[in-house]
Design an enzyme around this catalytic site. Structure first.
Site, PDB file in Angstrom:
ATOM      1  N   CYS A   1      36.581  38.839  33.731  1.00 17.20           N
ATOM      2  CA  CYS A   1      36.265  37.600  35.061  1.00 17.20           C
ATOM      3  C   CYS A   1      34.674  37.477  34.000  1.00 17.20           C
ATOM      4  CB  CYS A   1      35.697  37.704  36.231  1.00 17.20           C
ATOM      5  SG  CYS A   1      34.948  36.971  38.240  1.00 17.20           S
TER       6      CYS A   1
ATOM      7  N   CYS B   1      31.764  36.872  37.233  1.00 13.16           N
ATOM      8  CA  CYS B   1      31.350  38.542  38.555  1.00 13.16           C
ATOM      9  C   CYS B   1      32.919  39.301  37.747  1.00 13.16           C
ATOM     10  CB  CYS B   1      31.762  37.906  39.674  1.00 13.16           C
ATOM     11  SG  CYS B   1      32.552  36.482  40.425  1.00 13.16           S
ATOM     12  N   SER B   2      34.031  39.279  39.385  1.00 14.48           N
ATOM     13  CA  SER B   2      35.133  40.553  38.792  1.00 14.48           C
ATOM     14  C   SER B   2      35.967  40.042  39.783  1.00 14.48           C
ATOM     15  CB  SER B   2      34.251  41.879  39.874  1.00 14.48           C
ATOM     16  OG  SER B   2      34.044  41.147  41.335  1.00 14.48           O
ATOM     17  N   CYS B   3      36.160  38.470  39.681  1.00 11.54           N
ATOM     18  CA  CYS B   3      37.334  37.455  39.983  1.00 11.54           C
ATOM     19  C   CYS B   3      38.798  38.619  39.906  1.00 11.54           C
ATOM     20  CB  CYS B   3      37.941  36.758  40.405  1.00 11.54           C
ATOM     21  SG  CYS B   3      36.050  35.665  40.891  1.00 11.54           S
TER      22      CYS B   3
END
Ligand code: FE
Length: 197
Positions: free
Chosen positions: A92, A95-97
């Site tokens: 991602c 961010c951190s999906c």
């Protein structure tokens, strides 16, 4: 960052918009109850059952839900299948999906700025740091997760595992293999050329 999160949490709790106990329950569920073993079961079933693999390819969200794995951060899933020509890698960049419903919470490195940028700029270099050196002929495809779509890599099934149960197959599927920073494990017994029961 910690102070900002704390301030935001305080406001949300004060306004009655979130319940700290509910947050704790959600975090505990994804930390301790839901993890990469869910994804490993999906992969093992896809290896063992061609009809399931076809459903997974056509509509991963529905095929994964067949096994009971649904919920937050897994609402719209896409399964990408590694083969001899193509290796898939998930990141991602924003961010951190991450697909919580099948892999649990993301590892710390997945959320780090170096992984998020370098997975795109230098995927082969990143893979080498994970101990995975691909044949230069193999194409690397990068999938950028978003709030809307989460990807699950279906690694290649190790040769010599024909006839294995789904349970035994699932033991070969690591979290990293389902992100694409690794491949499925090859059992030592196979490496040594020993016949399996
Ligand atoms: Fe994200």
């Amino acid at each position: 960052m910690e102070a900002r999160v704390k301030a935001l949490e305080t406001i949300l709790v004060d306004k009655g918009l979130v319940d700290p106990a509910a947050l704790d329950a959600i975090i505990d569920t994804y930390e301790t109850k839901i993890g990469p073993r869910n994804g490993a079961r999906v992969v093992a079933k896809a290896w063992a059952d061609p009809a399931y693999a076809a459903r997974l390819k056509a509509d991963a969200t529905a095929a994964i839900a067949e096994l009971g794995f649904t919920g937050r951060q897994g609402e719209h899933m896409v399964a990408v299948f590694n083969d001899a020509e193509t290796h898939h890698l998930v990141v991602c960049t924003l961010c951190s999906c991450y697909p919580w419903s099948v892999l649990g919470l993301p590892p710390v490195w997945y959320k780090s700025a170096p992984y998020r940028s370098r997975a795109v700029l230098d995927p082969r270099g990143v893979l080498a740091e994970f101990g995975l050196v691909l044949d230069p002929a193999v194409q690397v495809r990068i999938w950028d997760s978003t709030a809307e779509i989460r990807y699950l890599v279906i690694p290649q099934r190790p040769a010599g595992t024909e006839g294995w149960s789904e349970e035994a197959l699932a033991d070969l599927v690591t979290r990293d293999a389902m992100i694409g920073t690794g491949v499925a494990l090859v059992p030592d017994s196979l490496r040594a050329g020993v016949a399996l029961p």
